[in-house]
Scaffold this active site. Structure first.
Site, short mmCIF file in Angstrom:
data_model
loop_
_atom_site.label_atom_id
_atom_site.label_comp_id
_atom_site.label_asym_id
_atom_site.label_seq_id
_atom_site.Cartn_x
_atom_site.Cartn_y
_atom_site.Cartn_z
N SER A 171 1.58 -9.78 -1.11
CA SER A 171 1.22 -8.36 -0.98
C SER A 171 1.57 -7.77 0.38
CB SER A 171 -0.27 -8.17 -1.27
OG SER A 171 -1.05 -9.03 -0.45
N GLU A 228 -10.15 6.59 3.77
CA GLU A 228 -11.03 5.64 4.42
C GLU A 228 -10.21 4.39 4.70
OE1 GLU A 228 -10.59 5.77 1.23
OE2 GLU A 228 -10.24 3.64 0.86
N LYS A 250 0.81 -1.23 0.00
CA LYS A 250 0.00 0.00 0.00
C LYS A 250 0.84 1.28 0.00
CE LYS A 250 -4.45 -1.50 1.45
NZ LYS A 250 -4.30 -2.92 1.86
C1 LIG Z 1 -5.14 -3.95 1.45
C2 LIG Z 1 -4.47 -5.22 1.17
C3 LIG Z 1 -4.87 -6.04 0.09
C4 LIG Z 1 -6.07 -5.77 -0.76
O1 LIG Z 1 -6.02 -4.62 -1.53
P1 LIG Z 1 -5.75 -4.64 -3.09
O2 LIG Z 1 -6.08 -3.24 -3.50
O3 LIG Z 1 -6.65 -5.64 -3.72
O4 LIG Z 1 -4.32 -4.98 -3.28
C5 LIG Z 1 -4.14 -7.19 -0.17
N1 LIG Z 1 -3.09 -7.54 0.60
C6 LIG Z 1 -2.70 -6.78 1.65
C7 LIG Z 1 -1.54 -7.24 2.46
C8 LIG Z 1 -3.36 -5.61 1.96
O5 LIG Z 1 -2.96 -4.87 3.01
#
Ligand SMILES: *Cc1c(COP(=O)(O)O)cnc(C)c1O
Length: 413
Positions: free
Chosen positions: A387, A120, A98
């Site tokens: 992610s 948000e 993020k």
């Molecule tokens: C917020 C988040 C997501 C989901 O958001 P996307 O916009 O779909 O990437 C996925 N993995 C993690 C670790 C997150 O913090």
């Protein structure tokens, strides 16, 4: 580093913000000038070398980019198929991808003369990232969060407070993410002169899906460079979990014109697609207009956005970014749903096998290896985007595992 992804034939969104029939900016006429100005300012910044260098230096010196592309040897041996690489977005500052986008938007906000960042947040991860960027750049910060979510995510609320942000408790509707979005938009449109609305996923009206995608496209650009260095060719598969879709579009974007690379997004199947307890908007959603953009979303009997569910708060969202809807329709990417229990098994497997505790969101991408790997051969190359890291999920998982043990529903490894 000059990584901007260039495409010859893929030129989306169009000037009105459409990806085919998805996207656009469905907002009240009086808000159009605010969005038009944002589009103009972003285009200017994105083309400017100084903006790019300022942003990239933050990513490098502050967040730790480039993140490694790690060859998961033991996981590869376990499946006895192709080679599995992990893109380590979990190693970023604040624990997930993020920050890539948030630092970009915060810098843009500063350039545009905004004094305050608002955002948000559902699980609190995007709120924490935004509060972090605000603290770094010396800006005020206000976060909108549903009361239900605040109760579930107390640690993240406290992190935001420590970082100097004000957290506004949203008490309307189901008191969760969707209501927090509505409250933030409302506030933004009333204070657009000195407030910048920082959106965390490629959702909402144009230009947000494009802005978030461009800032996250660094993930796929790095994967491309790193895999060429390690294997001298492109991967056969890139896997990523999909909530709003930012880590997935970030990982996919550099490969859109490399048709030999299979792009696969994994969304939250929750307790199963035959129940109402899931967030599989791409698999089971209907085309609709939600939060200012045309997208696939889960709808209830009245045609309103349905309540979604996932064990993982970060991908618990009833819709999905318009570009993923488009990529699904034109067949350039495939999307499948992964259930809670499949994700938990994958979470446990990676933790034990590689010593990496993934976010439960990311575990949805890992879980697809169970289906994919038996179809691969040793020459195949698979990249899974991790992610984020799973520290935030440990408590929730212990609860879930105790529950599972009690009911003996799922066989954990
Ligand atoms: C917020 C988040 C997501 C989901 O958001 P996307 O916009 O779909 O990437 C996925 N993995 C993690 C670790 C997150 O913090």
């Amino acid at each position: 580093m000059r990584y901007k992804v260039e495409h010859n034939n893929y030129d989306y969104p169009d000037k009105d913000g459409f990806f085919g029939e998805f996207g656009g900016a469905y907002v009240d006429e009086k808000f159009k000038p605010v969005l038009d100005n944002l589009t103009k300012q972003f285009d200017k910044a994105w083309k400017s070398d100084t903006f790019f260098v300022d942003w990239y230096n933050l990513l490098k010196e502050y967040s730790g980019r480039p993140t490694p592309l790690y060859f998961a040897k033991k996981l590869t041996q376990h499946y006895k198929g192709g080679k599995i690489y992990l893109k380590r977005e979990d190693l970023n500052h604040t624990g997930a991808h993020k920050i890539n986008n948030v630092l970009g938007q915060a810098l843009l906000a500063k350039k545009m003369g905004a004094k305050k960042l608002i955002a948000e947040t559902g699980a609190g991860q995007h709120g924490v990232a935004t509060a972090t960027a605000a603290s770094l750049l010396g800006m005020e910060c206000e976060i909108f969060m549903g009361v239900e979510d605040m109760n579930r995510q107390l640690t993240n609320v406290e992190r935001m407070h420590l970082l100097g942000a004000k957290v506004n408790a949203v008490n309307t509707g189901t008191r969760t993410l969707k209501d927090a979005c509505d409250a933030a938009i409302d506030y933004w449109f009333n204070h657009a002169d000195d407030v910048f609305y920082c959106i965390g996923s490629p959702i909402g009206p144009h230009p947000y899906p494009m802005i978030v995608r461009n800032f996250q496209s660094i993930v796929g650009a790095e994967i491309k460079e790193q895999i060429l260095e390690k294997e001298s060719r492109l991967p056969d598969y890139v896997l990523a979990c999909v909530g709003g879709g930012s880590n997935a579009i970030g990982a996919f974007y550099a490969f859109l014109e490399n048709k030999e690379v299979n792009l696969i997004g994994l969304e939250a199947g929750g307790e199963g697609l035959d129940t109402k307890r899931h967030s599989a908007a791409l698999t089971l959603g209907k085309r609709t207009i939600l939060q200012g953009t045309c997208q696939y979303a889960l709808l209830d009997e009245n045609g309103e956005a349905a309540e979604s569910y996932s064990i993982s708060a970060g991908i618990d969202y009833p819709g999905c970014g318009p570009e993923h809807c488009f990529l699904k329709d034109i067949g350039r990417a495939q999307y499948y749903a992964i259930t809670d229990s499949e994700a938990i098994n994958a979470f446990a497997l990676l933790t034990k096998m590689e010593g990496i505790i993934p976010a439960i969101e990311s575990a949805h991408a890992l879980a697809y290896l169970e289906k994919l790997m038996p179809t691969t051969v040793p020459d195949d190359i698979i990249v899974v985007n991790i992610s984020g890291r799973g520290d935030k999920d440990v408590e929730r998982l212990l609860q879930y595992m105790n529950w599972v043990k009690k009911w003996n529903k799922v066989q954990l490894r």
